[in-house]
Write a protein that holds these residues in place. Structure first.
Motif, PDB file in Angstrom:
ATOM      1  N   LYS A  53     -81.610  25.831-107.015  1.00 32.53           N
ATOM      2  CA  LYS A  53     -82.253  24.644-106.458  1.00 32.53           C
ATOM      3  C   LYS A  53     -82.422  23.546-107.517  1.00 32.53           C
ATOM      4  N   ALA A  54     -82.610  23.961-108.772  1.00 34.44           N
ATOM      5  CA  ALA A  54     -82.830  22.982-109.837  1.00 34.44           C
ATOM      6  C   ALA A  54     -82.457  23.598-111.177  1.00 34.44           C
ATOM      7  N   ILE A  55     -82.056  22.736-112.111  1.00 34.47           N
ATOM      8  CA  ILE A  55     -81.727  23.153-113.473  1.00 34.47           C
ATOM      9  C   ILE A  55     -82.361  22.157-114.438  1.00 34.47           C
ATOM     10  N   ASN A  56     -82.987  22.673-115.478  1.00 37.05           N
ATOM     11  CA  ASN A  56     -83.562  21.841-116.541  1.00 37.05           C
ATOM     12  C   ASN A  56     -82.930  22.245-117.869  1.00 37.05           C
ATOM     13  N   ILE A  57     -82.399  21.267-118.606  1.00 39.25           N
ATOM     14  CA  ILE A  57     -81.852  21.501-119.941  1.00 39.25           C
ATOM     15  C   ILE A  57     -82.587  20.594-120.918  1.00 39.25           C
ATOM     16  N   SER A  58     -83.080  21.170-122.008  1.00 40.55           N
ATOM     17  CA  SER A  58     -83.752  20.411-123.056  1.00 40.55           C
ATOM     18  C   SER A  58     -82.955  20.514-124.345  1.00 40.55           C
ATOM     19  N   LEU A  69     -83.157  27.755-115.016  1.00 42.40           N
ATOM     20  CA  LEU A  69     -82.453  27.645-113.745  1.00 42.40           C
ATOM     21  C   LEU A  69     -83.337  28.215-112.640  1.00 42.40           C
ATOM     22  N   LEU A  70     -83.758  27.368-111.710  1.00 45.05           N
ATOM     23  CA  LEU A  70     -84.576  27.798-110.589  1.00 45.05           C
ATOM     24  C   LEU A  70     -83.666  28.259-109.452  1.00 45.05           C
ATOM     25  N   LYS A  71     -83.710  29.560-109.149  1.00 47.53           N
ATOM     26  CA  LYS A  71     -82.874  30.109-108.085  1.00 47.53           C
ATOM     27  C   LYS A  71     -83.535  29.885-106.736  1.00 47.53           C
ATOM     28  N   ARG A  72     -82.758  30.028-105.690  1.00 50.85           N
ATOM     29  CA  ARG A  72     -83.263  29.751-104.348  1.00 50.85           C
ATOM     30  C   ARG A  72     -84.266  30.802-103.883  1.00 50.85           C
ATOM     31  N   ASP A  73     -84.307  31.958-104.532  1.00 44.28           N
ATOM     32  CA  ASP A  73     -85.320  32.961-104.178  1.00 44.28           C
ATOM     33  C   ASP A  73     -86.620  32.757-104.958  1.00 44.28           C
ATOM     34  N   GLY A  74     -86.695  31.677-105.762  1.00 41.66           N
ATOM     35  CA  GLY A  74     -87.912  31.369-106.491  1.00 41.66           C
ATOM     36  C   GLY A  74     -87.962  31.901-107.908  1.00 41.66           C
ATOM     37  N   THR A  75     -87.024  32.748-108.284  1.00 42.94           N
ATOM     38  CA  THR A  75     -87.006  33.273-109.645  1.00 42.94           C
ATOM     39  C   THR A  75     -86.372  32.257-110.595  1.00 42.94           C
ATOM     40  N   VAL A  76     -86.681  32.417-111.875  1.00 43.39           N
ATOM     41  CA  VAL A  76     -86.199  31.497-112.898  1.00 43.39           C
ATOM     42  C   VAL A  76     -85.417  32.260-113.950  1.00 43.39           C
ATOM     43  N   GLU A  77     -84.210  31.802-114.217  1.00 39.19           N
ATOM     44  CA  GLU A  77     -83.422  32.323-115.331  1.00 39.19           C
ATOM     45  C   GLU A  77     -83.569  31.367-116.510  1.00 39.19           C
ATOM     46  N   GLU A  78     -83.589  31.912-117.726  1.00 40.49           N
ATOM     47  CA  GLU A  78     -83.799  31.068-118.904  1.00 40.49           C
ATOM     48  C   GLU A  78     -82.887  31.514-120.033  1.00 40.49           C
ATOM     49  N   ALA A  79     -82.403  30.550-120.794  1.00 41.30           N
ATOM     50  CA  ALA A  79     -81.557  30.837-121.952  1.00 41.30           C
ATOM     51  C   ALA A  79     -81.896  29.847-123.061  1.00 41.30           C
ATOM     52  N   ASN A  80     -81.788  30.316-124.303  1.00 46.76           N
ATOM     53  CA  ASN A  80     -82.024  29.486-125.474  1.00 46.76           C
ATOM     54  C   ASN A  80     -80.877  29.672-126.448  1.00 46.76           C
TER      55      ASN A  80
END
Length: 221
Positions: A53-58, A69-80
């Motif tokens: 649904k949404a992606i944020n990159i800093s 990365l906000l998935k459509r099931d509400g979970t969030v994946e994150e990478a650094n």
């Protein structure tokens, strides 16, 4: 007149020397900040090509990045990890050792990456018209009457210095933020300032030159 016109160059060199050197010499300053992509189909069901649904990159000036990365099931994946780039390719090396190469296009508030359009979002309530209430310091000439700074939410700015006899100097360009630093990029150079925001009061300081400006936000009628 010459002295207060030169104030722009001195006044907006507002930073601790080490940090200013890092930011004003950064090769791709427009990349720094928080970028967001939102799916135009917020209500559609999840599919193989429609997971997020949404992606944020800093991106920061230490060449570190963070992706959420906000998935459509509400979970969030994150990478650094660390990033590198040239004029056309952005390389993301995550902390697990995976590297991704992406073609990109960039301007002051838009990033095209893998066909997706990311928009840079202002993290602080800095946008608006700011007018000096106090300008002080030993490098500030008595002929300086007012400093007016316009910061737009799309990261464009204009600054006008007015003299007591009606003279004005205006600069326009783009700006970016990192931590408490506000960096203005305009024709002829870049200037780094430290800022503190308290509601509708914006304070710009320079410990090196002993200068301070307190600006008030112009209220919308």
């Amino acid at each position: 007149m010459k002295k207060w016109i030169c104030l722009f160059t001195v006044f907006f060199s507002l930073s601790m020397p080490a940090k200013a050197s890092d930011l004003t010499q950064f090769d791709f300053p427009l990349l720094l900040g928080d970028w967001y992509w939102f799916s135009p189909d917020q209500q559609e069901a999840e599919g193989v090509d429609n997971q997020y649904k949404a992606i944020n990159i800093s991106f920061n000036s230490d060449y570190r990045f963070n992706v959420k990365l906000l998935k459509r099931d509400g979970t969030v994946e994150e990478a650094n990890g660390f990033y590198d780039l040239d004029e056309s390719t952005l390389v993301l090396n995550d902390d697990q050792g995976e590297a991704q190469h992406h073609e990109y296009k960039l301007n002051h508030n838009q990033l095209m990456l893998r066909g997706a359009r990311f928009t840079k979002i202002l993290p602080n309530n800095l946008s608006g018209a700011w007018y000096s209430d106090v300008i002080q310091g030993h490098d500030v000439d008595d002929d300086v009457a007012e400093l007016a700074l316009m910061l737009r939410p799309d990261f464009l700015f204009s600054v006008r210095i007015s003299g007591t006899e009606g003279q004005t100097v205006t600069h326009r360009g783009v700006y970016f933020l990192e931590d408490d630093h506000l960096v203005l990029i305009y024709r002829g150079g870049q200037q780094d300032s430290q800022f503190e925001l308290d509601a509708d009061t914006l304070t710009l300081t320079n410990n090196q030159f002993g200068m301070e400006a307190v600006l008030k936000r112009q209220q919308t009628p």
